[in-house]
Design an enzyme around this catalytic site. Structure first.
Site, PDB file in Angstrom:
ATOM      1  N   GLU A  46      -4.309  37.275 -73.426  1.00 28.62           N
ATOM      2  CA  GLU A  46      -3.871  37.529 -74.873  1.00 28.62           C
ATOM      3  C   GLU A  46      -2.904  38.371 -75.039  1.00 28.62           C
ATOM      4  OE1 GLU A  46      -8.051  38.722 -74.546  1.00 28.62           O
ATOM      5  OE2 GLU A  46      -7.734  40.632 -75.496  1.00 28.62           O
ATOM      6  N   CYS A 288      -5.900  49.295 -76.895  1.00 29.98           N
ATOM      7  CA  CYS A 288      -5.504  49.634 -75.622  1.00 29.98           C
ATOM      8  C   CYS A 288      -6.813  49.576 -74.822  1.00 29.98           C
ATOM      9  CB  CYS A 288      -4.764  50.996 -75.689  1.00 29.98           C
ATOM     10  SG  CYS A 288      -3.701  51.252 -76.697  1.00 29.98           S
TER      11      CYS A 288
HETATM   12  N1  SAH Z   1      -0.382  48.676 -66.821  1.00 32.32           N
HETATM   13  C1  SAH Z   1       0.586  49.266 -67.776  1.00 32.32           C
HETATM   14  C2  SAH Z   1       0.465  48.358 -68.951  1.00 32.32           C
HETATM   15  C3  SAH Z   1      -0.813  48.657 -69.817  1.00 32.32           C
HETATM   16  S1  SAH Z   1      -0.401  49.676 -71.206  1.00 32.32           S
HETATM   17  C4  SAH Z   1       0.295  50.625 -67.873  1.00 32.32           C
HETATM   18  O1  SAH Z   1      -0.607  51.311 -67.347  1.00 32.32           O
HETATM   19  O2  SAH Z   1       1.139  51.384 -68.511  1.00 32.32           O
HETATM   20  C5  SAH Z   1      -1.897  49.869 -71.637  1.00 32.32           C
HETATM   21  C6  SAH Z   1      -2.296  51.291 -72.221  1.00 32.32           C
HETATM   22  O3  SAH Z   1      -3.410  51.728 -72.575  1.00 32.32           O
HETATM   23  C7  SAH Z   1      -1.967  52.506 -70.809  1.00 32.32           C
HETATM   24  O4  SAH Z   1      -1.094  53.398 -71.274  1.00 32.32           O
HETATM   25  C8  SAH Z   1      -3.497  52.703 -70.470  1.00 32.32           C
HETATM   26  O5  SAH Z   1      -3.424  54.058 -69.904  1.00 32.32           O
HETATM   27  C9  SAH Z   1      -4.171  52.839 -71.882  1.00 32.32           C
HETATM   28  N2  SAH Z   1      -5.391  52.241 -71.651  1.00 32.32           N
HETATM   29  C10 SAH Z   1      -6.149  51.546 -70.776  1.00 32.32           C
HETATM   30  N3  SAH Z   1      -7.557  51.661 -70.818  1.00 32.32           N
HETATM   31  C11 SAH Z   1      -7.551  52.278 -72.107  1.00 32.32           C
HETATM   32  C12 SAH Z   1      -8.827  52.614 -72.801  1.00 32.32           C
HETATM   33  N4  SAH Z   1      -9.884  52.033 -72.511  1.00 32.32           N
HETATM   34  N5  SAH Z   1      -8.526  53.449 -74.099  1.00 32.32           N
HETATM   35  C13 SAH Z   1      -7.410  53.633 -74.574  1.00 32.32           C
HETATM   36  N6  SAH Z   1      -6.413  53.454 -73.829  1.00 32.32           N
HETATM   37  C14 SAH Z   1      -6.348  52.751 -72.525  1.00 32.32           C
END
Ligand code: SAH
Length: 305
Positions: A46, A288
């Site tokens: 997505e 996120c």
């Molecule tokens: N793998 C890369 C790209 C994904 S970005 C990275 O880690 O940066 C997705 C963002 O959402 C990241 O900053 C991650 O820390 C955050 N994230 C992941 N799961 C989340 C959740 N359940 N709630 C809020 N943020 C989350």
């Protein structure tokens, strides 16, 4: 192409070769749209269009699933099915741009969708080049942000390959804490990560974004905020605090609003620009860490406030 037989011309004329099929769109109450896409070999992924006021930001995926295993992220529970090719990454942008957004447009592109961009470096870099090239999509590199969980060895390289913004998912204030939720920290600890950030070729007046997912009772104390500000000393950064977004198997708590604001205040008082990211698209599983290529969500939503 008059030199080709008529039948062949006709066949070619009706041929299209889209990388991805756009199967469905989910609409959030807040205006966010989650576009469900399918690769030609049947994988689902997505991309998300997020309204930001005068414009939209598109959140782009780089892999089907992810192999980094961050404990607070839904995509991690899928494991990695496969990398996306550069054509599939760029096609998400094409599809995003073809959506009718009224008089608004997509202005920023963030690689914060499914997957770890730097785990798929070659295709990511090729896709960014096509996006930036004036014979390609002609998007300024300033409008593109690559977010990484911290593959430190590839961070400076990324900046030398393409002029994009960098975001780091830090999410912890000590190595012990970070390792518990992000296994990649065992390979590249926070000191190595900081070294890589200092080596990233950062244009004048630009800053690295530090993302900090706040897990209630785990990494959201005032001591964490103080340690974080010390860690960031000497780096040109801005901090984005992201209250954790729940999903069914997720075993964390959202921090309280007051707690988040108190954390922010400590950083701001140390001179660090800090904003709170109000995740959009929670009601359609588009926020996120909620992306799994399925319609979703299958979880109870947090109440506002
Ligand atoms: N793998 C890369 C790209 C994904 S970005 C990275 O880690 O940066 C997705 C963002 O959402 C990241 O900053 C991650 O820390 C955050 N994230 C992941 N799961 C989340 C959740 N359940 N709630 C809020 N943020 C989350």
């Amino acid at each position: 192409m008059k030199n080709l037989p008529a039948l062949l011309r006709e066949a070619l004329g009706s041929m299209t070769a889209p990388a991805l099929k756009h199967t469905e769109t989910l609409y959030s109450k807040d205006g966010t749209q989650k576009l469900l896409l399918e690769t030609s070999d049947g994988h689902r992924l997505e991309t998300v269009l997020i309204p930001m006021g005068d414009f939209y930001t598109q959140c782009v995926s780089t892999q089907v699933g992810c192999r980094l295993g961050c404990t607070f992220c839904l995509t991690a529970t899928m494991g990695l099915s496969r990398h996306l090719g550069a054509h599939e990454i760029v096609d998400q942008v094409h599809i995003g741009r073809s959506v009718d957004l009224g008089d608004q447009k997509i202005r920023n592109y963030v690689f914060m969708g499914m997957g770890e961009p730097l785990d798929n470096m070659d295709h990511l870099v090729r896709a960014c080049r096509i996006m930036i090239d004036d014979k390609g999509l002609n998007i300024s590199g300033r409008r593109i942000t690559v977010s990484t969980a911290g593959l430190a060895n590839r961070i400076p390289e990324l900046g030398h390959e393409v002029p994009v913004n960098l975001a780091i998912s830090l999410n912890g204030s000590t190595d012990e804490q970070r390792t518990e939720i992000m296994p990649i920290n065992r390979k590249y600890n926070m000191a190595e990560l900081k070294k890589a950030l200092l080596e990233f070729p950062l244009p004048k007046r630009r800053r690295i974004t530090i993302e900090y997912v706040m897990l209630g009772g785990f990494n959201d104390s005032l001591a964490d905020a103080n340690r974080l500000s010390r860690y960031l000393h000497g780096l040109r950064v801005k901090v984005n605090l992201i209250p954790w977004n729940p999903f069914e198997e997720g075993d964390y708590k959202r921090p309280s609003d007051d707690g988040v604001r108190a954390f922010q205040k400590i950083l701001v008082n140390k001179g660090i620009a800090t904003s709170i990211r109000i995740s959009k698209g929670l009601d359609i599983g588009a926020a996120c860490g909620q992306l799994d290529g399925l319609p979703g969500p299958d979880t109870e939503l947090p109440t506002a406030g």
